[in-house]
Design an enzyme around this catalytic site. Structure first.
Site, short mmCIF file in Angstrom:
data_model
loop_
_atom_site.label_atom_id
_atom_site.label_comp_id
_atom_site.label_asym_id
_atom_site.label_seq_id
_atom_site.Cartn_x
_atom_site.Cartn_y
_atom_site.Cartn_z
N GLU A 130 12.73 -62.75 -60.24
CA GLU A 130 13.99 -63.51 -60.17
C GLU A 130 14.49 -63.79 -58.75
O GLU A 130 15.63 -63.49 -58.41
CB GLU A 130 15.06 -62.79 -60.99
CG GLU A 130 14.63 -62.54 -62.42
CD GLU A 130 15.66 -61.83 -63.28
OE1 GLU A 130 16.67 -61.35 -62.74
OE2 GLU A 130 15.45 -61.74 -64.50
N GLU A 143 8.62 -62.55 -71.38
CA GLU A 143 9.76 -61.84 -71.98
C GLU A 143 10.28 -62.63 -73.18
O GLU A 143 11.48 -62.80 -73.36
CB GLU A 143 10.85 -61.62 -70.93
CG GLU A 143 10.34 -60.93 -69.68
CD GLU A 143 11.44 -60.47 -68.71
OE1 GLU A 143 12.62 -60.49 -69.06
OE2 GLU A 143 11.06 -60.10 -67.58
#
Ligand code: GLA
Length: 371
Positions: free
Chosen positions: A155, A260
């Site tokens: 991220e 995910e």
């Protein structure tokens, strides 16, 4: 005699937590990609929890939900805690699974001391680089040869596709990502190294990721793959966004992992599409409509949604290397508590009792001839 054997096989498969008509996902997609699940420590600490049985039957790769994040594995400057991570890696090895490391450098779930020196002052670039190098060398080095690939940086992008102004970036500078990959490569030259992020299906973020990977490649940094988290909603991302993302990343010559995957079926509590886990929103009954169960129409819609995704993953299975779900059953999904605490979400293929949902069947039907 044949009947007795058939009954024996039937009972054995029930004991393994499955009905005979429930083919293992990992077998159905064996020719296409790995099927992974994020796991918690309880799930890898027992052989006969119902969700552990599902894990062993359906999945051939695991990702640690929390046990390898900085705050868990390196809670204090001079203290590492490998107990949970060791258990995780051993479980994967014992069960012949592809073991993933998650994650080395992230702005979240990283203790505040990481960014300070011994006097509590903000760390300098040199100090933080040395600390990052030692952390990566210690963690990656411990599992050298046992972890197939690491989410090296998680991220690093903002919604506009620029680099996120994290403390890593502010203190070290833009090259903190290059450094993290170099340190990881030095610690285990054979490990695959991934960049992982959320909402990469949005074009600004996707373009940001493409630019970032190109920069790393131009500097000669080893990048094996991009993980697109795909914490999806019923109306986001569109199939086109998914396909554009897979092909854009594939064009970089790296593997693409769906890392995910889950599909949030609850009403949006915010317009924020991301997965910023620090987000918290007040609960309210309108935001929790399926507390008593997920109705048939919702199940059917979820099944269609998953089929859209998997049809594309199968179509692009020359690029897609792994599809990892963020959890095994609905009951333990993080989406029951994020961004609103205490809701009943239904984002995965297996329900709270471990039963396959219609979405499971729709997913396996995306493979035309499983044999
Ligand atoms: C992010 C992280 C994961 C996890 C999820 C939510 O996507 O990469 O490790 O924390 O949020 O649980």
């Amino acid at each position: 005699m044949k009947t007795i054997i058939a009954i024996g096989v039937f009972l054995a498969s029930l004991a393994a937590g499955a009905s005979p008509a429930e083919p293992p996902l990992k077998d159905v997609f064996a020719k296409h990609f790995l099927i992974g699940a994020a796991v918690n420590t309880a799930q890898v600490s027992s052989e006969d929890r119902p969700d552990t049985r599902l894990l062993k039957r359906h999945f051939n790769s695991i990702t640690p939900e929390n046990s390898m994040k900085w705050g868990s594995i390196h809670p204090q400057p001079d203290q590492y805690d490998f107990s949970e991570a060791d258990r995780y890696v051993s479980f994967g090895e014992k069960n012949g699974m592809v073991v993933i490391g998650h994650t080395l450098v992230w702005h979240s779930q990283t203790p505040g001391w990481v960014f300070k020196d011994a006097d509590g002052k903000s760390a300098t670039r040199e100090f933080l680089l040395a600390r990052m190098e030692k952390h990566i060398r210690t963690v990656v080095g411990r599992y050298k040869g046992r972890i197939r690939g690491w989410d090296v940086v998680n991220e690093a992008l903002d919604d506009n596709g620029e680099l996120r102004q994290s403390r890593w970036l502010k203190i070290i500078g833009d090259d903190y990502i290059v450094k993290a990959f170099e340190f990881a490569h030095a610690a285990d030259p054979d490990a695959e190294l991934y960049y992982n992020d959320y909402s990469l299906e949005d074009s600004a973020r996707r373009n940001g990721a493409v630019a970032l990977i190109r920069t790393l490649q131009a500097k000669g940094v080893k990048v094996s793959g991009i993980g697109t988290q795909t914490h999806a909603k019923m109306d986001w991302p569109t199939p086109k966004m998914v396909e554009d993302t897979i092909t854009a990343f594939g064009a970089l010559g790296v593997k693409v992992m769906i890392t995910e995957l889950d599909v949030d079926v609850l009403p949006a509590a915010t317009s924020n599409l991301g997965a910023d886990i620090s987000l918290r929103i007040e609960s309210n009954p309108k935001l929790n409509p399926y507390a008593a169960g997920f109705p048939e129409a919702g199940q059917a819609a979820l099944a269609r949604r998953y089929a859209e995704f998997f049809a594309l993953y199968v179509k692009h299975s020359d690029i897609v290397d792994r599809v990892t779900f963020w959890g095994i059953t609905d009951g333990e999904s993080w989406l029951n508590n994020w961004p609103v605490h205490g809701r009943s979400n239904h984002p995965l293929l297996f329900d709270r009792g471990g039963k396959p949902k219609p979405a499971y069947s729709s997913v396996i039907r995306t493979v035309p001839n499983p044999d």
